[in-house]
Design an enzyme around this catalytic site. Structure first.
Site, PDB file in Angstrom:
ATOM      1  N   HIS A 224      66.873 -29.556 -39.448  1.00  0.00           N
ATOM      2  CA  HIS A 224      67.157 -30.713 -38.616  1.00  0.00           C
ATOM      3  C   HIS A 224      68.609 -30.697 -38.148  1.00  0.00           C
ATOM      4  O   HIS A 224      69.432 -29.906 -38.621  1.00  0.00           O
ATOM      5  CB  HIS A 224      66.840 -31.991 -39.387  1.00  0.00           C
ATOM      6  CG  HIS A 224      65.362 -32.211 -39.573  1.00  0.00           C
ATOM      7  ND1 HIS A 224      64.833 -33.346 -40.146  1.00  0.00           N
ATOM      8  CD2 HIS A 224      64.296 -31.427 -39.247  1.00  0.00           C
ATOM      9  CE1 HIS A 224      63.512 -33.260 -40.165  1.00  0.00           C
ATOM     10  NE2 HIS A 224      63.167 -32.102 -39.637  1.00  0.00           N
TER      11      HIS A 224
ATOM     12  N   GLU B 113      71.247 -32.653 -38.516  1.00  0.00           N
ATOM     13  CA  GLU B 113      72.329 -32.905 -39.457  1.00  0.00           C
ATOM     14  C   GLU B 113      72.647 -31.646 -40.266  1.00  0.00           C
ATOM     15  O   GLU B 113      73.817 -31.275 -40.443  1.00  0.00           O
ATOM     16  CB  GLU B 113      71.949 -34.046 -40.416  1.00  0.00           C
ATOM     17  CG  GLU B 113      71.598 -35.345 -39.711  1.00  0.00           C
ATOM     18  CD  GLU B 113      70.100 -35.494 -39.435  1.00  0.00           C
ATOM     19  OE1 GLU B 113      69.599 -36.619 -39.560  1.00  0.00           O
ATOM     20  OE2 GLU B 113      69.456 -34.479 -39.106  1.00  0.00           O
TER      21      GLU B 113
ATOM     22  N   THR C 179      37.717 -30.589 -11.122  1.00  0.00           N
ATOM     23  CA  THR C 179      38.977 -29.868 -10.923  1.00  0.00           C
ATOM     24  C   THR C 179      38.945 -28.527 -11.631  1.00  0.00           C
ATOM     25  O   THR C 179      39.418 -27.510 -11.115  1.00  0.00           O
ATOM     26  CB  THR C 179      40.159 -30.708 -11.437  1.00  0.00           C
ATOM     27  OG1 THR C 179      40.254 -31.900 -10.655  1.00  0.00           O
ATOM     28  CG2 THR C 179      41.479 -29.952 -11.341  1.00  0.00           C
TER      29      THR C 179
ATOM     30  N   LEU D  20      46.960 -24.475 -15.970  1.00  0.00           N
ATOM     31  CA  LEU D  20      47.500 -25.560 -16.798  1.00  0.00           C
ATOM     32  C   LEU D  20      48.526 -25.050 -17.804  1.00  0.00           C
ATOM     33  O   LEU D  20      48.601 -25.528 -18.939  1.00  0.00           O
ATOM     34  CB  LEU D  20      46.385 -26.322 -17.524  1.00  0.00           C
ATOM     35  CG  LEU D  20      45.297 -26.952 -16.639  1.00  0.00           C
ATOM     36  CD1 LEU D  20      44.320 -27.738 -17.502  1.00  0.00           C
ATOM     37  CD2 LEU D  20      45.898 -27.842 -15.565  1.00  0.00           C
TER      38      LEU D  20
ATOM     39  N   ARG E 140      54.793 -21.864 -16.572  1.00  0.00           N
ATOM     40  CA  ARG E 140      55.112 -20.491 -16.172  1.00  0.00           C
ATOM     41  C   ARG E 140      56.600 -20.290 -15.893  1.00  0.00           C
ATOM     42  O   ARG E 140      57.020 -19.175 -15.580  1.00  0.00           O
ATOM     43  CB  ARG E 140      54.263 -20.112 -14.951  1.00  0.00           C
ATOM     44  CG  ARG E 140      52.775 -20.121 -15.272  1.00  0.00           C
ATOM     45  CD  ARG E 140      51.905 -19.700 -14.119  1.00  0.00           C
ATOM     46  NE  ARG E 140      51.841 -20.675 -13.052  1.00  0.00           N
ATOM     47  CZ  ARG E 140      51.084 -21.765 -13.070  1.00  0.00           C
ATOM     48  NH1 ARG E 140      50.336 -22.039 -14.147  1.00  0.00           N
ATOM     49  NH2 ARG E 140      51.059 -22.591 -12.046  1.00  0.00           N
TER      50      ARG E 140
ATOM     51  N   GLY F 207      40.731 -34.481 -11.642  1.00  0.00           N
ATOM     52  CA  GLY F 207      40.737 -34.868 -10.249  1.00  0.00           C
ATOM     53  C   GLY F 207      40.539 -36.363 -10.016  1.00  0.00           C
ATOM     54  O   GLY F 207      40.852 -37.216 -10.852  1.00  0.00           O
ATOM     55  N   SER F 208      39.957 -36.642  -8.865  1.00  0.00           N
ATOM     56  CA  SER F 208      39.856 -37.996  -8.369  1.00  0.00           C
ATOM     57  C   SER F 208      39.101 -38.923  -9.320  1.00  0.00           C
ATOM     58  O   SER F 208      39.521 -40.063  -9.558  1.00  0.00           O
ATOM     59  CB  SER F 208      39.170 -37.978  -7.000  1.00  0.00           C
ATOM     60  OG  SER F 208      39.067 -39.271  -6.476  1.00  0.00           O
ATOM     61  N   ARG F 209      38.003 -38.467  -9.886  1.00  0.00           N
ATOM     62  CA  ARG F 209      37.189 -39.334 -10.750  1.00  0.00           C
ATOM     63  C   ARG F 209      37.841 -39.562 -12.111  1.00  0.00           C
ATOM     64  O   ARG F 209      37.786 -40.661 -12.652  1.00  0.00           O
ATOM     65  CB  ARG F 209      35.774 -38.760 -10.905  1.00  0.00           C
ATOM     66  CG  ARG F 209      34.981 -38.827  -9.608  1.00  0.00           C
ATOM     67  CD  ARG F 209      33.497 -38.622  -9.793  1.00  0.00           C
ATOM     68  NE  ARG F 209      32.803 -38.788  -8.519  1.00  0.00           N
ATOM     69  CZ  ARG F 209      32.435 -39.963  -8.005  1.00  0.00           C
ATOM     70  NH1 ARG F 209      32.694 -41.070  -8.670  1.00  0.00           N
ATOM     71  NH2 ARG F 209      31.819 -40.020  -6.841  1.00  0.00           N
ATOM     72  N   ILE F 210      38.444 -38.529 -12.671  1.00  0.00           N
ATOM     73  CA  ILE F 210      39.108 -38.716 -13.966  1.00  0.00           C
ATOM     74  C   ILE F 210      40.313 -39.623 -13.788  1.00  0.00           C
ATOM     75  O   ILE F 210      40.653 -40.433 -14.661  1.00  0.00           O
ATOM     76  CB  ILE F 210      39.482 -37.357 -14.602  1.00  0.00           C
ATOM     77  CG1 ILE F 210      39.596 -37.489 -16.126  1.00  0.00           C
ATOM     78  CG2 ILE F 210      40.766 -36.796 -14.053  1.00  0.00           C
ATOM     79  CD1 ILE F 210      38.296 -37.456 -16.851  1.00  0.00           C
TER      80      ILE F 210
END
Length: 347
Positions: free
Chosen positions: A49, A51, A194, A202, A205, A284-287
């Site tokens: 971490h 610290e 989609t 997805l 890159r 896409g559009s519906r989701i």
């Protein structure tokens, strides 16, 4: 320098931690007699971490005795991947700790401060996140991931032209901006249409990520998907939310989760159970309509392209209705070459 300046140094250090995954970004600055002794940050999930990273920069650990530690988040109090930082600060003789914010994680929340104070260390909490860890804070305060919806659309509000074919709307600068956006997500989700029409990768890159975002697709029947799709390419962990049990052999990077009916609420609940703190919905559009109808959108990012697709184009959200308007703050508007990005958070 004053406390706020040293704290800002810690914030700047924290931002260098690009692979902390579900851990927060944290920075630490060690100061003694108005001199900065060391600067550290949490580099990567599972590693030391901030610290402890700062203390490791000291030529002699004895220099820490009587020093002040500026740290963006409350030092941890429990054994996880690493030992508790609060106890380490006590051991080395830190006399004062300036903390940006208490940790919302119930495993820590207030316990780190208690260890410090019980051992005579002066503690000040600035009540400032420094703009860090939005998704981490939201997750532990609200019990679900921070949800961002992103899409590109034409000047007449369409995200696609001819049905069944992908329409490329944005240009290179906006596309690079999407890569930057994905770097800060733990999961990226698309719907079945989609997935099959666009065959998206997805992935991030723009740089190699130690913990790439989990790729998620919501489908009716996973058995009907072609394994030639990019989501089967083993480039990143992939979760397929199917309504029909899987009967096919899939790569080891692919996990199939089955429910009779997947809804945004069920998806988000499952992600929360898995500890996923941020989700990017990419169509896409519906989701998109379904997540809007469920009021599960915290931030909206729209890339506006200087094109017109006409009356046969596909609108940004088609499907389930919204019972009432969703109010968002005034968007920030950024020119990205030929395109424009609008970014707004829900009120």
């Amino acid at each position: 320098m004053v406390d706020q300046q040293y704290f800002q140094m810690a914030v700047n250090a924290a931002r260098q931690g690009a692979d902390t995954w579900t851990n927060p970004q944290v920075g630490a600055v060690l100061v003694k007699h108005d001199q900065v002794l060391a600067v550290g940050y949490h580099h990567q999930y599972g590693e030391r971490h901030a610290e402890v990273d700062a203390l490791s920069k000291l030529p002699e650990i004895g220099q820490a005795k009587g020093a002040t530690m500026y740290v963006t988040l409350e030092p941890c109090s429990h054994y996880g991947k690493t030992p508790p930082c609060a106890k380490r600060l006590v051991e080395v003789g830190i006399s004062r700790v300036i903390i940006g914010q208490l940790d919302p994680n119930p495993k820590v929340s207030g316990r780190g401060v208690a260890i410090l104070e019980q051992n005579g260390i002066s503690v000040t909490v600035l009540e400032s996140t420094g703009g860090l860890n939005q998704a981490y804070n939201y997750f532990y305060r609200n019990g679900r991931p921070w949800i961002t919806m992103k899409y590109a659309m034409s000047l007449d509000g369409k995200i696609n032209g001819v049905s069944g074919q992908r329409t490329q709307l944005t240009h290179s600068i906006a596309q690079a901006d999407v890569q930057q956006l994905r770097q800060h997500q733990q999961a990226i989700l698309v719907g079945e249409r989609t997935l099959t029409v666009d065959d998206p990768q997805l992935t991030v890159r723009s740089r190699q990520m130690v913990f790439p975002p989990i790729r998620i697709a919501v489908v009716h029947d996973v058995n009907q998907l072609s394994t030639a799709l990019h989501l089967f390419d083993q480039e990143a962990p992939t979760w397929l939310f199917s309504e029909v049990a899987n009967q096919k052999v899939v790569p080891k990077t692919v996990k199939v989760i089955v429910q009779p009916k997947w809804t945004p609420a069920k998806i988000v609940a499952y992600l929360a159970e898995q500890g996923i703190q941020s989700l990017l919905v990419e169509g896409g559009s519906r989701i998109q309509a379904a997540f809007i109808a469920a009021e599960l959108v915290d931030e909206l990012i729209v890339y506006l392209s200087p094109q017109v697709l006409g009356g046969q184009g596909l609108p940004a959200a088609v499907g389930l209705p919204l019972t009432d308007q969703m109010a968002f703050a005034t968007p920030t508007i950024t020119a990205l070459g030929q395109d424009v990005r609008l970014r707004a958070r829900r009120l």
